[in-house]
Design a protein around this motif. Structure first.
Motif, PDB file in Angstrom:
ATOM      1  N   GLU A  85     -17.834   4.899  -2.077  1.00 25.75           N
ATOM      2  CA  GLU A  85     -17.089   4.399  -0.919  1.00 25.75           C
ATOM      3  C   GLU A  85     -15.978   3.458  -1.346  1.00 25.75           C
ATOM      4  OE1 GLU A  85     -16.107   3.890   3.155  1.00 25.75           O
ATOM      5  OE2 GLU A  85     -17.161   5.436   2.036  1.00 25.75           O
ATOM      6  N   ARG A  88     -13.173   5.586  -2.649  1.00 29.01           N
ATOM      7  CA  ARG A  88     -12.455   6.249  -1.560  1.00 29.01           C
ATOM      8  C   ARG A  88     -11.518   5.269  -0.859  1.00 29.01           C
ATOM      9  NH1 ARG A  88     -12.289   6.748   3.662  1.00 29.01           N
ATOM     10  NH2 ARG A  88     -13.973   5.303   4.073  1.00 29.01           N
ATOM     11  N   LEU A  89     -12.015   4.054  -0.603  1.00 24.91           N
ATOM     12  CA  LEU A  89     -11.197   3.055   0.074  1.00 24.91           C
ATOM     13  C   LEU A  89     -10.014   2.611  -0.791  1.00 24.91           C
ATOM     14  CD1 LEU A  89     -13.969   0.916   1.793  1.00 24.91           C
ATOM     15  CD2 LEU A  89     -12.371   2.492   2.886  1.00 24.91           C
ATOM     16  N   ALA A  91      -8.463   4.456  -3.007  1.00 26.14           N
ATOM     17  CA  ALA A  91      -7.493   5.545  -2.970  1.00 26.14           C
ATOM     18  C   ALA A  91      -6.726   5.535  -1.648  1.00 26.14           C
ATOM     19  CB  ALA A  91      -8.201   6.887  -3.163  1.00 26.14           C
ATOM     20  N   GLU A  92      -7.423   5.247  -0.547  1.00 27.45           N
ATOM     21  CA  GLU A  92      -6.757   5.195   0.751  1.00 27.45           C
ATOM     22  C   GLU A  92      -5.769   4.045   0.811  1.00 27.45           C
ATOM     23  OE1 GLU A  92      -7.911   4.844   5.490  1.00 27.45           O
ATOM     24  OE2 GLU A  92      -9.474   5.240   4.022  1.00 27.45           O
ATOM     25  N   LYS A  95      -2.692   5.014  -1.124  1.00 21.94           N
ATOM     26  CA  LYS A  95      -1.912   5.985  -0.361  1.00 21.94           C
ATOM     27  C   LYS A  95      -1.122   5.297   0.744  1.00 21.94           C
ATOM     28  CE  LYS A  95      -2.986   9.075   3.121  1.00 21.94           C
ATOM     29  NZ  LYS A  95      -3.938   9.890   3.818  1.00 21.94           N
ATOM     30  N   LEU A  96      -1.775   4.378   1.464  1.00 20.90           N
ATOM     31  CA  LEU A  96      -1.096   3.668   2.537  1.00 20.90           C
ATOM     32  C   LEU A  96      -0.007   2.738   2.008  1.00 20.90           C
ATOM     33  CD1 LEU A  96      -4.143   2.857   4.855  1.00 20.90           C
ATOM     34  CD2 LEU A  96      -2.320   4.534   5.246  1.00 20.90           C
ATOM     35  N   GLN A  99       2.910   4.937   1.301  1.00 20.21           N
ATOM     36  CA  GLN A  99       3.602   5.302   2.539  1.00 20.21           C
ATOM     37  C   GLN A  99       4.407   4.133   3.079  1.00 20.21           C
ATOM     38  OE1 GLN A  99       0.571   6.641   5.210  1.00 20.21           O
ATOM     39  NE2 GLN A  99       0.431   8.682   4.293  1.00 20.21           N
TER      40      GLN A  99
END
Length: 173
Positions: A85, A88-89, A91-92, A95-96, A99
């Motif tokens: 977890e 995953r967080l 990586a998110e 990504k954000l 962006q």
């Protein structure tokens, strides 16, 4: 009694530590490793059976005795789920952040207050909207008949139920 000096206190602490090491070394030597697989597993009894720790991999299993013998099931490792977890967080977040960095920037003055408006107040209808008429299609005869037959069946059931209750209360079953 006289107060201890720092050198005396240090010497006393070192002597106590050495004595504890000698005593605990005797306990460790008294405990022998299990014969199976050179002490790979450490067993602890629990009310359900035995808790087994694999000292090489760190996995924990619960072993219980059933009709066919002993069965061991791995205890779910919460740490691996937490690590997944976290990955995953992370990586998110990356990504954000990418962006956000690639997104358009805001130009101009941003400290200006937004214009105030009443969100509950309806806008005044325009002249063209005021002339429009809303048409609602009426149900067909078939739809009306279906509704009426449903209501008749429901009414009859309600009356029958009331009659049964009245008979039960009056004792005329």
């Amino acid at each position: 009694m006289r107060a201890l000096t720092s050198s005396t206190a240090s010497w006393l602490a070192a002597a106590t530590f050495a004595a504890l090491m000698v005593i605990s070394g005797g306990f460790v030597a008294a405990q022998s490793t299990p014969d199976s697989e050179n002490g790979r597993y450490s067993m602890t009894t629990i009310p359900e059976g035995v808790l087994r720790l694999d000292t090489r991999t760190g996995t924990v299993s619960t072993c219980t005795r059933n009709g066919a013998g002993w069965a061991c099931y791995a205890v779910p490792d919460e740490r691996s789920a937490l690590d997944a977890e976290i990955g995953r967080l992370q990586a998110e977040v990356e990504k954000l952040q990418g962006q956000l960095a690639a997104g358009p920037t805001v130009s101009g003055k941003v400290d200006e207050p937004l214009p105030k408006s009443d969100s509950l107040k309806k806008a005044e209808p325009k002249v063209a909207e005021g002339e429009r008429k809303i048409e609602i299609p009426l149900p067909s005869d078939q739809d009306v008949d279906r509704v009426m037959s449903f209501l008749e069946r429901a009414w009859r059931r309600l009356v029958d139920m009331a009659n049964r209750v009245q008979k039960d209360v009056s004792g005329k079953i």
